[in-house]
Scaffold this motif. Sequence first.
Motif, PDB file in Angstrom:
ATOM      1  N   LYS A  19      19.784 -10.443 118.950  1.00 51.61           N
ATOM      2  CA  LYS A  19      20.101  -9.011 118.924  1.00 51.61           C
ATOM      3  C   LYS A  19      19.238  -8.282 117.892  1.00 51.61           C
ATOM      4  N   LYS A  20      18.978  -8.931 116.766  1.00 49.84           N
ATOM      5  CA  LYS A  20      18.102  -8.321 115.755  1.00 49.84           C
ATOM      6  C   LYS A  20      16.673  -8.202 116.277  1.00 49.84           C
ATOM      7  N   LEU A  21      16.204  -9.235 116.988  1.00 49.15           N
ATOM      8  CA  LEU A  21      14.842  -9.215 117.516  1.00 49.15           C
ATOM      9  C   LEU A  21      14.658  -8.144 118.586  1.00 49.15           C
ATOM     10  N   PHE A  22      15.698  -7.929 119.378  1.00 49.61           N
ATOM     11  CA  PHE A  22      15.587  -7.011 120.506  1.00 49.61           C
ATOM     12  C   PHE A  22      16.410  -5.742 120.289  1.00 49.61           C
ATOM     13  N   ASN A  23      16.483  -5.293 119.040  1.00 46.72           N
ATOM     14  CA  ASN A  23      17.283  -4.111 118.731  1.00 46.72           C
ATOM     15  C   ASN A  23      16.618  -2.798 119.157  1.00 46.72           C
ATOM     16  N   ASN A  24      15.369  -2.826 119.598  1.00 44.79           N
ATOM     17  CA  ASN A  24      14.673  -1.611 120.019  1.00 44.79           C
ATOM     18  C   ASN A  24      14.845  -1.302 121.502  1.00 44.79           C
ATOM     19  N   ILE A  25      15.622  -2.110 122.198  1.00 39.91           N
ATOM     20  CA  ILE A  25      15.837  -1.860 123.627  1.00 39.91           C
ATOM     21  C   ILE A  25      16.714  -0.613 123.761  1.00 39.91           C
ATOM     22  N   VAL A  32      22.810  -4.740 130.437  1.00 37.75           N
ATOM     23  CA  VAL A  32      21.985  -5.831 130.966  1.00 37.75           C
ATOM     24  C   VAL A  32      21.569  -6.757 129.833  1.00 37.75           C
ATOM     25  N   VAL A  33      21.176  -6.167 128.733  1.00 36.30           N
ATOM     26  CA  VAL A  33      20.667  -6.921 127.595  1.00 36.30           C
ATOM     27  C   VAL A  33      21.722  -7.863 127.029  1.00 36.30           C
ATOM     28  N   ASP A  34      22.948  -7.410 126.929  1.00 38.57           N
ATOM     29  CA  ASP A  34      23.990  -8.243 126.331  1.00 38.57           C
ATOM     30  C   ASP A  34      24.172  -9.543 127.111  1.00 38.57           C
ATOM     31  N   GLY A  35      24.210  -9.459 128.421  1.00 32.74           N
ATOM     32  CA  GLY A  35      24.351 -10.662 129.238  1.00 32.74           C
ATOM     33  C   GLY A  35      23.169 -11.594 129.093  1.00 32.74           C
ATOM     34  N   LEU A  36      21.964 -11.023 129.051  1.00 33.38           N
ATOM     35  CA  LEU A  36      20.763 -11.846 128.890  1.00 33.38           C
ATOM     36  C   LEU A  36      20.745 -12.534 127.528  1.00 33.38           C
ATOM     37  N   ILE A  37      21.159 -11.814 126.508  1.00 38.93           N
ATOM     38  CA  ILE A  37      21.165 -12.387 125.152  1.00 38.93           C
ATOM     39  C   ILE A  37      22.187 -13.516 125.049  1.00 38.93           C
ATOM     40  N   ILE A  38      23.360 -13.328 125.631  1.00 34.93           N
ATOM     41  CA  ILE A  38      24.373 -14.391 125.603  1.00 34.93           C
ATOM     42  C   ILE A  38      23.850 -15.635 126.314  1.00 34.93           C
ATOM     43  N   LEU A  96      13.877  -9.858 128.530  1.00 32.29           N
ATOM     44  CA  LEU A  96      14.236  -9.069 127.347  1.00 32.29           C
ATOM     45  C   LEU A  96      13.014  -8.350 126.787  1.00 32.29           C
ATOM     46  N   THR A  97      11.908  -9.040 126.715  1.00 33.71           N
ATOM     47  CA  THR A  97      10.673  -8.445 126.199  1.00 33.71           C
ATOM     48  C   THR A  97      10.231  -7.291 127.092  1.00 33.71           C
ATOM     49  N   ASP A  98      10.375  -7.455 128.399  1.00 35.75           N
ATOM     50  CA  ASP A  98       9.996  -6.394 129.330  1.00 35.75           C
ATOM     51  C   ASP A  98      10.880  -5.159 129.205  1.00 35.75           C
ATOM     52  N   LEU A  99      12.096  -5.315 128.683  1.00 37.08           N
ATOM     53  CA  LEU A  99      12.993  -4.175 128.505  1.00 37.08           C
ATOM     54  C   LEU A  99      12.683  -3.357 127.256  1.00 37.08           C
ATOM     55  N   LEU A 100      11.876  -3.920 126.369  1.00 36.11           N
ATOM     56  CA  LEU A 100      11.494  -3.178 125.163  1.00 36.11           C
ATOM     57  C   LEU A 100      10.670  -1.953 125.563  1.00 36.11           C
ATOM     58  N   GLU A 103       4.789   0.601 123.759  1.00 36.47           N
ATOM     59  CA  GLU A 103       4.323   0.930 122.410  1.00 36.47           C
ATOM     60  C   GLU A 103       4.144   2.437 122.228  1.00 36.47           C
ATOM     61  N   LYS A 104       3.687   3.115 123.253  1.00 37.21           N
ATOM     62  CA  LYS A 104       3.453   4.553 123.137  1.00 37.21           C
ATOM     63  C   LYS A 104       4.756   5.322 122.970  1.00 37.21           C
ATOM     64  N   ASP A 105       5.889   4.701 123.389  1.00 34.75           N
ATOM     65  CA  ASP A 105       7.186   5.352 123.276  1.00 34.75           C
ATOM     66  C   ASP A 105       7.865   5.096 121.941  1.00 34.75           C
ATOM     67  N   LYS A 106       7.309   4.210 121.148  1.00 37.84           N
ATOM     68  CA  LYS A 106       7.911   3.874 119.861  1.00 37.84           C
ATOM     69  C   LYS A 106       7.106   4.493 118.726  1.00 37.84           C
ATOM     70  N   GLU A 107       7.804   4.926 117.699  1.00 37.46           N
ATOM     71  CA  GLU A 107       7.109   5.458 116.533  1.00 37.46           C
ATOM     72  C   GLU A 107       6.444   4.328 115.760  1.00 37.46           C
ATOM     73  N   GLU A 108       7.166   3.234 115.619  1.00 40.21           N
ATOM     74  CA  GLU A 108       6.619   2.082 114.896  1.00 40.21           C
ATOM     75  C   GLU A 108       6.820   0.850 115.756  1.00 40.21           C
ATOM     76  N   VAL A 109       5.784   0.072 115.916  1.00 44.13           N
ATOM     77  CA  VAL A 109       5.840  -1.105 116.768  1.00 44.13           C
ATOM     78  C   VAL A 109       5.952  -2.340 115.885  1.00 44.13           C
ATOM     79  N   LYS A 110       6.978  -3.158 116.153  1.00 42.07           N
ATOM     80  CA  LYS A 110       7.085  -4.431 115.453  1.00 42.07           C
ATOM     81  C   LYS A 110       6.447  -5.473 116.345  1.00 42.07           C
ATOM     82  N   GLN A 111       5.484  -6.183 115.825  1.00 38.18           N
ATOM     83  CA  GLN A 111       4.814  -7.237 116.579  1.00 38.18           C
ATOM     84  C   GLN A 111       5.554  -8.541 116.347  1.00 38.18           C
TER      85      GLN A 111
END
Length: 118
Positions: A19-25, A32-38, A96-100, A103-111
Amino acid sequence: MAGIDEREVLVKKEKNRLKKLFNNIPTSKLKVVDGLIIQAARLRVLLNEMWIDISENGDYELFSQSDKAEPYERERPVARLYNTRDQSYQRIIRQLTDLLPDEKDKEEVKQYTASDLI
């Protein structure tokens, strides 16, 4: 192998890590994300247990159909199952990565590196 209570603690810990890794979704996709993360957390815990078994006992075993047949090496069922579950885990992480956001939509991108996800 871990008992059910210990396994649930490990799943919860992994779920929180993901959840910490994918908190930008975006919140619109959180159901959808919650089920995938579980599911990813459960798979990760099972994969870790299976990895220990494979590390201790190997990928292959001697197997014979009967007492009279020569034994031969065959892939252990746990090794085959590990590969199948690992593919499922990788697919979920990809989803999960595809749901992030792009980059153009984010102010700051975490790699993320591969080690962050593993």
